[in-house]
Design a protein around this motif. Sequence first.
Motif, short mmCIF file in Angstrom:
data_model
loop_
_atom_site.label_atom_id
_atom_site.label_comp_id
_atom_site.label_asym_id
_atom_site.label_seq_id
_atom_site.Cartn_x
_atom_site.Cartn_y
_atom_site.Cartn_z
N ALA A 109 -4.97 -4.32 13.61
CA ALA A 109 -4.44 -3.22 14.44
C ALA A 109 -2.96 -3.42 14.76
CB ALA A 109 -5.26 -3.10 15.72
N ARG A 110 -2.56 -4.66 15.05
CA ARG A 110 -1.15 -4.94 15.36
C ARG A 110 -0.23 -4.60 14.19
NH1 ARG A 110 -3.15 -8.84 18.93
NH2 ARG A 110 -3.54 -10.53 17.47
N ARG A 111 -0.78 -4.59 13.00
CA ARG A 111 0.00 -4.30 11.81
C ARG A 111 -0.20 -2.87 11.33
NH1 ARG A 111 -0.27 -9.62 12.37
NH2 ARG A 111 1.33 -10.88 11.35
N GLY A 112 -0.75 -2.02 12.20
CA GLY A 112 -0.83 -0.60 11.92
C GLY A 112 -2.10 -0.11 11.26
N ARG A 124 0.85 -1.18 0.00
CA ARG A 124 0.00 0.00 0.00
C ARG A 124 0.89 1.24 0.00
NH1 ARG A 124 -4.60 2.32 0.59
NH2 ARG A 124 -4.86 3.93 2.14
N PRO A 125 0.74 2.12 -1.00
CA PRO A 125 1.64 3.27 -1.14
C PRO A 125 1.74 4.15 0.11
CG PRO A 125 0.22 3.07 -3.07
CD PRO A 125 -0.26 2.07 -2.07
N GLY A 126 0.65 4.41 0.78
CA GLY A 126 0.69 5.29 1.94
C GLY A 126 0.79 4.56 3.26
N GLY A 127 1.07 3.26 3.23
CA GLY A 127 1.09 2.48 4.46
C GLY A 127 -0.31 2.06 4.83
N PRO A 128 -0.47 1.48 6.01
CA PRO A 128 -1.79 0.99 6.39
C PRO A 128 -2.80 2.13 6.52
CG PRO A 128 -0.20 0.65 8.16
CD PRO A 128 0.54 1.25 7.01
N GLY A 129 -4.03 1.82 6.20
CA GLY A 129 -5.13 2.78 6.33
C GLY A 129 -6.21 2.20 7.21
N ARG A 130 -7.45 2.33 6.77
CA ARG A 130 -8.58 1.80 7.54
C ARG A 130 -8.94 0.41 7.03
NH1 ARG A 130 -13.65 4.46 8.03
NH2 ARG A 130 -13.63 3.77 10.19
N ALA A 131 -9.24 -0.50 7.96
CA ALA A 131 -9.58 -1.88 7.61
C ALA A 131 -10.86 -2.29 8.32
CB ALA A 131 -8.45 -2.81 8.00
N ALA A 181 -8.02 -1.91 23.00
CA ALA A 181 -8.78 -0.66 23.01
C ALA A 181 -8.74 0.09 21.69
CB ALA A 181 -8.27 0.25 24.14
N GLU A 182 -7.67 -0.08 20.91
CA GLU A 182 -7.57 0.68 19.65
C GLU A 182 -8.42 0.09 18.52
OE1 GLU A 182 -3.87 -2.00 19.80
OE2 GLU A 182 -4.97 -0.75 21.19
N VAL A 183 -9.10 -1.03 18.76
CA VAL A 183 -9.99 -1.63 17.76
C VAL A 183 -11.42 -1.22 18.08
CG1 VAL A 183 -10.85 -3.79 16.80
CG2 VAL A 183 -8.44 -3.57 17.41
N SER A 184 -12.16 -0.83 17.05
CA SER A 184 -13.57 -0.48 17.21
C SER A 184 -14.44 -1.64 16.74
CB SER A 184 -13.92 0.76 16.36
OG SER A 184 -13.16 1.86 16.75
N TYR A 185 -15.50 -1.90 17.46
CA TYR A 185 -16.45 -2.95 17.07
C TYR A 185 -17.84 -2.34 16.99
CZ TYR A 185 -12.77 -6.33 17.97
OH TYR A 185 -11.60 -7.05 17.92
N VAL A 186 -18.57 -2.72 15.93
CA VAL A 186 -19.88 -2.15 15.66
C VAL A 186 -20.87 -3.26 15.36
CG1 VAL A 186 -21.14 -0.63 14.07
CG2 VAL A 186 -18.77 -0.10 14.67
N VAL A 187 -22.06 -3.16 15.95
CA VAL A 187 -23.14 -4.07 15.57
C VAL A 187 -23.68 -3.55 14.25
CG1 VAL A 187 -25.43 -4.95 16.15
CG2 VAL A 187 -23.72 -4.63 17.96
N GLY A 188 -23.65 -4.39 13.24
CA GLY A 188 -24.12 -4.00 11.93
C GLY A 188 -24.27 -5.21 11.02
N ASP A 189 -24.98 -5.01 9.94
CA ASP A 189 -25.32 -6.06 9.00
C ASP A 189 -24.42 -5.96 7.77
OD1 ASP A 189 -26.54 -7.80 7.20
OD2 ASP A 189 -28.57 -7.06 7.58
N VAL A 190 -23.66 -7.00 7.48
CA VAL A 190 -22.76 -6.97 6.32
C VAL A 190 -23.54 -6.90 5.01
CG1 VAL A 190 -20.88 -8.16 7.49
CG2 VAL A 190 -22.51 -9.48 6.11
N THR A 191 -24.84 -7.17 5.05
CA THR A 191 -25.64 -7.07 3.84
C THR A 191 -26.26 -5.68 3.69
OG1 THR A 191 -27.71 -7.89 4.84
CG2 THR A 191 -26.18 -9.54 3.96
N ASP A 192 -25.97 -4.80 4.63
CA ASP A 192 -26.46 -3.42 4.57
C ASP A 192 -25.41 -2.49 5.17
OD1 ASP A 192 -28.14 -1.26 4.13
OD2 ASP A 192 -29.35 -1.63 5.92
#
Length: 193
Positions: A53-56, A31-38, A78-89
């Motif tokens: 997160a461990r990989r930036g 990735r040209p700019g390094g890690p982004g959002r995953a 703590a640096e990981v966010s978790y969200v209740v959501g539907d992968v089909t929406d």
Amino acid sequence: MYRLGFTPWERYGAAGGAQLGGLIDRETRERPGGPGRALDLGCGRGQFTPELARRGWEAVGVDLVPAAIEAARSRGPAEVSYVVGDVTDLPSAGLGVFDLFLDIGCFQGLTPEQRAAEGRGVTALAAPGATLLMLAFGPSRYRRLVEGVSRAEVEAAFPGWELLSAEDADPAGLGWPMNRTSPQWYRFRRAAD
């Protein structure tokens, strides 16, 4: 299934962790700019999201099951966010744009209509040049016990994405009948605008 404590899909953690780490490392290097959002699609109790997160990467996990998300949050980090959501929406969850998507066994458990909806949602949230890494079991005579999808079914759900590779996944640690499903790692790239 979580309430019953029956989560056979989590058995893959130890076996798949090393292979997953290598795949994420490759994305990070290329990735040209390094890690982004995953975004970890169908993250369950957050077994793999922390690897991002461990990989930036700025890691977010999404799952439809509130109990799974609650367990993931309690495990951290703590640096990981978790969200209740539907992968089909996905667009309705207000998650923003992502550079990397990770799907480990979620896609294969969806109906054809739901798989197409996941594909549309991932596309809507994808930054130009985003990557999708997906682990999916192949179709087998055990399909009633272990859901699986063909390469054609995976590709059909992600029009506008280029399949860069389909590699055999290590079935060690899966146990029967999952170890009879020819699991594959799919790597897709969204065209840069």
